[in-house]
Write a protein that holds these residues in place. Sequence first.
Motif: not given
Lengths: 296, 296
Positions: A113, A115, A158-161, A164, A238-239, B174-175, B204-208, B211-212, B214-216
Amino acid sequence: MTDVAWIAVDWGTSHVRAWLMRADGTVLDRRSSAQGMGSLDRAGFEPALRALVGDALPAPVLACGMVGSRQGWAEAPYAAVPCAPPSAAEAVRVTGTDLDVRILPGVKQVKPADVMRGEETQIAGFLAMSPGFDGVICLPGTHTKWAHVSAGEIVSFRTAMTGEMFALLSEQSVLRHSVGDGWDADSFAAGVDQSLSRPEGLAAALFSLRAEGLLDGLPGDAARARLSGLLVGAELAAMRPYWLGQQVALIGAEALSSAYAEALKTQGVPSQMADAEEMTLAGLTAAYTQIYGEAA
Amino acid sequence: MTDVAWIAVDWGTSHVRAWLMRADGTVLDRRSSAQGMGSLDRAGFEPALRALVGDALPAPVLACGMVGSRQGWAEAPYAAVPCAPPSAAEAVRVTGTDLDVRILPGVKQVKPADVMRGEETQIAGFLAMSPGFDGVICLPGTHTKWAHVSAGEIVSFRTAMTGEMFALLSEQSVLRHSVGDGWDADSFAAGVDQSLSRPEGLAAALFSLRAEGLLDGLPGDAARARLSGLLVGAELAAMRPYWLGQQVALIGAEALSSAYAEALKTQGVPSQMADAEEMTLAGLTAAYTQIYGEAA
């Protein structure tokens, strides 16, 4: 201001930027304010827009960014990858106003997931200027995005924070006592290398900045740059599937993009840089001409 | 209050806790306030102490924690590992006051650089109650400490900022929009497993989580527990040399220690739990008897 053919707007969480555009595609004026989506309720968007560009209205407005989120002016549902950056045909017309305001959708990925809102327009701008581009686009920022782009489509992202996290750790955590205002390129590179070679060590590496400040007099410049390096290195770890063996196009503010370029260079990855604002405007312009045609 | 033989004080960054102690080692009263080291300048400590336990003064005071830091009441220089938890003989007597106040030193490690203040006293308390202990002690908290203890000495230790990271990410990033107040044990375990099996994926796992959300429609309880699990898992990945193949003694608040115990159990690591406040008091008591003898 009768010369204004349309108004391009990048409306993010913390800021709004507007460009007053002539019919020939040149910029008549640039404006910005701190009335971002995050500080507005739904009724606040029209007054904020009028305060910023009221003298150029009722020229049509095309906007991207968080203004299209559920908490924004009007929700513009996400397009799902794989897809081209959303076109003007998918823009949502804001109702409840006499103004002609359209908002471009963001892009989502179902699994894993993810966005984006706004970055898809920068990608569209980059593709408008480099139509044949096939590769990886990285957009460093508060929430850095990595996108695989091929045949004009966003294939995955993919997104990395990282941005922030850096702000929170350097300004609000115990590390704020050890982190200064300056920069030290060698310390940044050392942090990147440390996280890339031992990504599992990040949790312990962070507090070392505080301890070295107390025990060894680690300078604030070095601490700040190493903190950034540790976090960017963790992001690169991660990327890795995105950049390994690729060319990377960086779209972002110059200083930040340069840091990413340096980090990628240590891994033998070449990169090119493009300005975020220019790409946003190019993306909005490309979408505008889809709606109104070149000669609008 | 003539029954008070001495006053034990745990003076941290955000709080101060005091125990009024009888000569026989029992507790007459417990007090606490929010006048931690972080909110006081040097002249503020004596008034804060008098406000908390003035009715029991001038009984001698033995304190541990950040009160002994450079920004504290009086600096108590660090002992360096390998060493036993600092003894009362190393305590620093506060000057410029009529009161008899002594502060126990913290412990430092030169390389990798690390520091603790307060946790060494909890370790001393644990060793006072389990004299033959040989193994690993984990003290979960804002800054979680992992210490290798052998033959009554702290051999080495590391710090992970897991508690502070969790607070910053869940409350200020944002989390916060996706994280709720509850808990979901399965989500915590999934987060731990994800970080331990792919520590390089954390960024990458943190922003998921966002996203989850928002989406799921990821529930807030699950998001909060998975965030904690991702961070604790990242900490365990960094601290693997400490716990692998070991028994671990957990000293901390019960809910937090239980979460660590669960996480360790998934890796086949057995643990025992001890209460942080009890260990602090036991450590201060052991140090006090070193100064004044059992029959003081």
